[in-house]
Design a protein around this motif. Structure first.
Motif, PDB file in Angstrom:
ATOM      1  N   GLY A 288       8.587-123.738 -60.869  1.00  0.00           N
ATOM      2  CA  GLY A 288       8.725-124.881 -59.974  1.00  0.00           C
ATOM      3  C   GLY A 288       7.551-124.960 -59.015  1.00  0.00           C
ATOM      4  O   GLY A 288       6.942-126.014 -58.823  1.00  0.00           O
TER       5      GLY A 288
ATOM      6  N   ALA B 163       4.434-126.116 -60.770  1.00  0.00           N
ATOM      7  CA  ALA B 163       4.451-127.553 -61.042  1.00  0.00           C
ATOM      8  C   ALA B 163       4.107-128.334 -59.781  1.00  0.00           C
ATOM      9  O   ALA B 163       3.463-129.382 -59.832  1.00  0.00           O
ATOM     10  CB  ALA B 163       5.819-127.981 -61.570  1.00  0.00           C
ATOM     11  N   GLN B 164       4.541-127.809 -58.633  1.00  0.00           N
ATOM     12  CA  GLN B 164       4.315-128.513 -57.377  1.00  0.00           C
ATOM     13  C   GLN B 164       2.895-128.330 -56.863  1.00  0.00           C
ATOM     14  O   GLN B 164       2.388-129.162 -56.119  1.00  0.00           O
ATOM     15  CB  GLN B 164       5.302-128.025 -56.305  1.00  0.00           C
TER      16      GLN B 164
ATOM     17  N   LEU C 228      18.605-128.215 -62.129  1.00  0.00           N
ATOM     18  CA  LEU C 228      19.397-128.631 -60.974  1.00  0.00           C
ATOM     19  C   LEU C 228      20.017-129.995 -61.246  1.00  0.00           C
ATOM     20  O   LEU C 228      20.671-130.576 -60.409  1.00  0.00           O
ATOM     21  CB  LEU C 228      18.496-128.690 -59.746  1.00  0.00           C
TER      22      LEU C 228
ATOM     23  N   THR D  14      19.646-123.210 -57.468  1.00  0.00           N
ATOM     24  CA  THR D  14      19.645-123.653 -58.860  1.00  0.00           C
ATOM     25  C   THR D  14      20.547-122.785 -59.728  1.00  0.00           C
ATOM     26  O   THR D  14      21.366-123.304 -60.485  1.00  0.00           O
ATOM     27  CB  THR D  14      18.213-123.643 -59.429  1.00  0.00           C
TER      28      THR D  14
ATOM     29  N   ILE E   7      13.672-127.238 -52.888  1.00  0.00           N
ATOM     30  CA  ILE E   7      13.555-126.518 -54.153  1.00  0.00           C
ATOM     31  C   ILE E   7      12.391-127.105 -54.952  1.00  0.00           C
ATOM     32  O   ILE E   7      12.338-128.310 -55.175  1.00  0.00           O
ATOM     33  CB  ILE E   7      14.864-126.652 -54.965  1.00  0.00           C
ATOM     34  N   PRO E   8      11.428-126.268 -55.340  1.00  0.00           N
ATOM     35  CA  PRO E   8      10.326-126.809 -56.134  1.00  0.00           C
ATOM     36  C   PRO E   8      10.804-127.135 -57.551  1.00  0.00           C
ATOM     37  O   PRO E   8      11.238-126.252 -58.277  1.00  0.00           O
ATOM     38  CB  PRO E   8       9.289-125.687 -56.123  1.00  0.00           C
ATOM     39  N   ARG E   9      10.765-128.393 -57.910  1.00  0.00           N
ATOM     40  CA  ARG E   9      11.219-128.779 -59.245  1.00  0.00           C
ATOM     41  C   ARG E   9      10.143-128.443 -60.264  1.00  0.00           C
ATOM     42  O   ARG E   9       8.972-128.725 -60.030  1.00  0.00           O
ATOM     43  CB  ARG E   9      11.495-130.284 -59.309  1.00  0.00           C
ATOM     44  N   PRO E  10      10.546-127.873 -61.393  1.00  0.00           N
ATOM     45  CA  PRO E  10       9.543-127.535 -62.410  1.00  0.00           C
ATOM     46  C   PRO E  10       9.080-128.773 -63.177  1.00  0.00           C
ATOM     47  O   PRO E  10       9.168-128.845 -64.392  1.00  0.00           O
ATOM     48  CB  PRO E  10      10.274-126.540 -63.317  1.00  0.00           C
ATOM     49  N   ASP E  11       8.626-129.757 -62.459  1.00  0.00           N
ATOM     50  CA  ASP E  11       8.184-131.004 -63.084  1.00  0.00           C
ATOM     51  C   ASP E  11       7.048-131.563 -62.235  1.00  0.00           C
ATOM     52  O   ASP E  11       7.259-131.972 -61.096  1.00  0.00           O
ATOM     53  CB  ASP E  11       9.358-131.989 -63.119  1.00  0.00           C
ATOM     54  N   PRO E  12       5.830-131.545 -62.796  1.00  0.00           N
ATOM     55  CA  PRO E  12       4.670-131.985 -62.005  1.00  0.00           C
ATOM     56  C   PRO E  12       4.796-133.430 -61.516  1.00  0.00           C
ATOM     57  O   PRO E  12       4.105-133.821 -60.580  1.00  0.00           O
ATOM     58  CB  PRO E  12       3.499-131.854 -62.988  1.00  0.00           C
ATOM     59  N   ASP E  13       5.658-134.208 -62.136  1.00  0.00           N
ATOM     60  CA  ASP E  13       5.770-135.615 -61.728  1.00  0.00           C
ATOM     61  C   ASP E  13       6.850-135.848 -60.674  1.00  0.00           C
ATOM     62  O   ASP E  13       7.062-136.975 -60.236  1.00  0.00           O
ATOM     63  CB  ASP E  13       6.029-136.502 -62.947  1.00  0.00           C
ATOM     64  N   ARG E  14       7.571-134.782 -60.327  1.00  0.00           N
ATOM     65  CA  ARG E  14       8.557-134.949 -59.241  1.00  0.00           C
ATOM     66  C   ARG E  14       8.092-134.115 -58.078  1.00  0.00           C
ATOM     67  O   ARG E  14       8.516-132.994 -57.889  1.00  0.00           O
ATOM     68  CB  ARG E  14       9.940-134.509 -59.710  1.00  0.00           C
ATOM     69  N   GLN E  15       7.205-134.668 -57.290  1.00  0.00           N
ATOM     70  CA  GLN E  15       6.590-133.922 -56.205  1.00  0.00           C
ATOM     71  C   GLN E  15       7.564-133.741 -55.044  1.00  0.00           C
ATOM     72  O   GLN E  15       8.428-134.572 -54.807  1.00  0.00           O
ATOM     73  CB  GLN E  15       5.320-134.635 -55.739  1.00  0.00           C
ATOM     74  N   TRP E  16       7.374-132.620 -54.378  1.00  0.00           N
ATOM     75  CA  TRP E  16       8.113-132.316 -53.161  1.00  0.00           C
ATOM     76  C   TRP E  16       8.006-133.467 -52.180  1.00  0.00           C
ATOM     77  O   TRP E  16       6.924-134.005 -51.950  1.00  0.00           O
ATOM     78  CB  TRP E  16       7.439-131.134 -52.471  1.00  0.00           C
TER      79      TRP E  16
END
Lengths: 348, 332
Positions: B215, B218-219, B260, A216, A258-267
């Protein structure tokens, strides 16, 4: 034209075990050139053990390559004359991961900044030296009153790392090799260091090799990126292309992890390796085949070449074998040629 | 929802020669049964001290000054040392940052597992113990052979998963994971955190994940608390905190995250976190706060509910007009 710094087909093998017989290839067949014509930030990313720090140490002359040579203005780093070595030590600077270890905690910050001025005779008088320090601190966004006269432990990690950047800047270098410069710095202070690194390129014309495991921040400050996997280039090219639309399955795995800092975009789930992956031979074939979800016949036979999937990027993956090949030692030409055709995005 | 852990007004101070350091000051929160709670903070914010306080592993010169830590209703601070030793691992287990280094290098994994059982008075035969361990290892995605190896034969990610397996051995109701992946790279990090999550769901244990990576929070987390300079400044459901942070510090943390998705101007936060020994009066965040008012310099804000289930300690929420400007700027 002679490059400022050139890695010419370098390989670094570390030996371990009895009689050093267990060989670990840290970096293989790597070629790269840094010119002085246009300042660029080149990112080098990869997991631990990918060879990225070894590469930094080789470029800085802290390690000697097992094969090939690193050349500074055409001269092999192993055989520099005293004058050449002094020039090299001045033009090529390093910033390391831990801003605490680089300091001697018994000396004030001033000492750290005065030493290079004295050693390299950068100033004729004390007043001039002080002015140089003030300028360097200002360039990295530090206020002299909150840095000078203090001990290292009185500064935050972000401030310490910026003092290191200021110290490098004092010598008016052409290239700075920064190995994980922000990984030990708190989130709210990282931006200060990254902004200082950008300033080096934009205002002082200094090129940077930014080594990190953090895709990032690499995306945010780099022009080009090299993705290493177990000592081998997996993908190389324009950072936006590589991050937004990765072509090598390893880069794809990195980006999706990469863990996205967005709870709605899960891994997403990690993709399963292909059925053939289990039969991959670590001594032959693609180094990533054993983990690759797309591994097929050719991957097991030989290490793939760089395939130039588009003007600004190449990947060492047989999925792209229809694309024209690019010799490993021409990788820099891809970056160079490409950098000429479009102006870099100066984002600030 | 029932609370598995209640932390009430916890204060942990370190009595150093240079004065008292309030590492954790007046912190109150609870963790519900089977919940994934994230504790966010930068270095020195006191998040790891809270973890050590829950385990009652604070060492001198540190001391738990006051407060209550209730695990399933029982005040851990009132227990004798021996009673507390029994609660560790069985009631609350911890996976630490360098968990790979917390394994004994000269003992096989199965011996370390048996150690844990024995010290809690579990009498199992060697075969039974091995069977249980193999089952635990399978849950974290490791092969049975991992039971028989020494730690150095495993990779960092595998060692971290072994530690998660060992933490589960007595089925604790709470697992504290303190930066369990900070030494690992992103691909392995995803494996470890997804393992932790899967295990948490299977055991129905509550997990406190401590870290600074937004991140990761959030996950993983369903609810998060944000620490700053020894204080809990905000707490709430993860979506609310990420969408609509009510404390200026949380907001700044969110904004300083590099994206990103597009190359952008990096937000630079002025100042640095205060050292714990030299904390500002009034609101701890006021020297760096873009919304600072006169009141913030003198008076410490109360931690209170500012939106449904969302708590923050900030004077802006006492002044409707000011609070409005915060939320409007966030929306922009």
């Amino acid at each position: 034209m002679t490059a400022l710094l050139e890695a010419d087909d370098i390989t670094k093998i570390f030996g371990s075990g009895v009689g050093r017989r267990i060989e670990t290839v840290a970096l293989r067949d790597f070629s790269f050139r840094i010119e002085t014509t246009r300042p660029l930030i080149t990112g080098v990313v990869g997991e631990s053990g990918s060879g990225k720090s070894t590469m930094a140490r080789l470029l800085l002359g802290l390690e000697e390559p097992t094969k090939g040579a690193v050349r500074y203005r055409g001269a092999d780093l192993r055989h520099l004359s005293n004058t050449q070595r002094a020039a090299f030590r001045r033009e090529v600077q390093a910033v390391f991961q831990d801003p605490f270890e680089s300091f001697n905690s018994f000396y004030k910050v001033d000492h750290m900044l005065e030493t290079p001025i004295r050693k390299f005779k950068l100033a004729a008088s004390k007043g001039e030296a002080h002015q140089l320090i003030l300028n360097a601190l200002g360039a990295v966004g530090l206020r002299p009153e909150e840095t000078l006269g203090r001990f290292p432990h009185q500064l935050s990690g972000g401030q310490r790392q910026r003092v290191m950047v200021a110290r490098a800047l004092l010598l008016n270098p052409k290239l700075i090799v920064a190995d994980e410069p922000v990984s030990m710095i708190d989130a709210s202070l990282r931006a200060t260091v990254l902004t200082a690194l950008r300033t080096l390129r934009d205002e002082f014309g200094i090129s940077l090799i930014y080594i990190t495991h953090d895709l990032t921040t690499a995306f945010q400050i780099c022009d080009d990126i090299i993705v290493l996997y177990r000592g081998y280039v997996a993908e190389v090219g324009d950072v936006t292309k590589v991050v937004k639309d990765p072509k090598h399955p390893y880069t794809q795995l990195l980006v999706s992890s990469i863990p996205r800092p967005d709870p709605d975009r899960q891994w997403s789930e990690e993709p399963e390796p292909s059925a053939l992956a289990g039969t991959a031979n670590p001594d032959k074939g693609c180094l990533f085949a054993a983990r690759c979800p797309h591994a097929f016949e050719p991957c097991l036979r030989a290490i793939p070449q760089l395939y130039r999937t588009d003007a600004r990027r190449a990947a060492t993956c047989y999925l792209h074998q229809d694309a024209p090949t690019l010799a490993l030692d021409q990788m820099d030409e891809l970056l160079m040629a490409a950098s000429g055709e479009t102006e870099p995005q100066v984002t600030r | 929802m029932t609370s598995i852990l209640e932390v009430n007004d916890l204060r942990v101070y370190f009595h150093t020669p240079r004065g008292m350091v309030k590492a954790v000051d007046n912190v109150t929160f609870d963790v519900h049964a089977g919940e994934r709670f994230g504790l966010i903070g930068e270095s020195g914010s006191g998040k790891s001290t809270i973890a050590l306080a829950i385990m009652r592993l604070i060492r001198s010169p540190g001391r738990i000054e006051s407060g209550e830590i209730r695990l399933e209703g029982e005040n851990l601070l009132a227990l004798s040392d021996e009673e507390m030793r029994q609660r560790r691992l069985a009631g609350v287990a911890m996976v630490t940052q360098g968990a790979m280094n917390s394994l004994n290098p000269v003992m096989r994994i199965r011996q370390q597992f048996a150690d844990g059982l024995n010290s809690h008075g579990e009498t199992v035969t060697v075969d039974e113990a091995r069977e249980q361990l193999v089952d635990l290892l399978a849950r974290v995605g490791l092969k049975p052979e991992a039971a028989d190896v020494y730690p150095h034969q495993l990779s960092g990610g595998m060692k971290q998963r072994v530690c998660i397996a060992l933490a589960m051995s007595l089925r604790p109701s709470l697992i504290i994971a303190d930066e369990p992946t900070s030494a690992l790279d992103v691909v392995v990090q995803r494996q470890v955190v997804q393992t932790l999550r899967q295990v948490q769901e299977e055991l129905d244990a509550a997990v406190i994940l401590i870290g600074h990576d937004m991140g990761l929070m959030a996950q993983f987390a369903s609810r998060v608390g944000v620490m700053y300079a020894g204080k809990l400044v905000e707490e709430g459901p993860v979506r609310a905190i990420f969408r609509q942070p009510e404390h200026p510090y949380t907001r700044i943390l969110m904004e300083s995250l590099p994206s990103l998705d597009e190359k952008e101007t990096l937000q630079v936060v002025k100042g640095a976190p205060p050292s714990a020994a030299d904390r500002p009066a009034g609101c701890v965040f006021h020297p760096r706060c873009p919304f600072v008012m006169d009141r913030c310099i003198q008076e410490e804000p109360l931690f209170r509910e500012v939106a449904p289930e969302q708590w923050a300690a900030c004077h802006l929420h006492d002044e409707p007009a000011a609070a409005h400007s915060l939320s409007r700027e966030v929306a922009e």
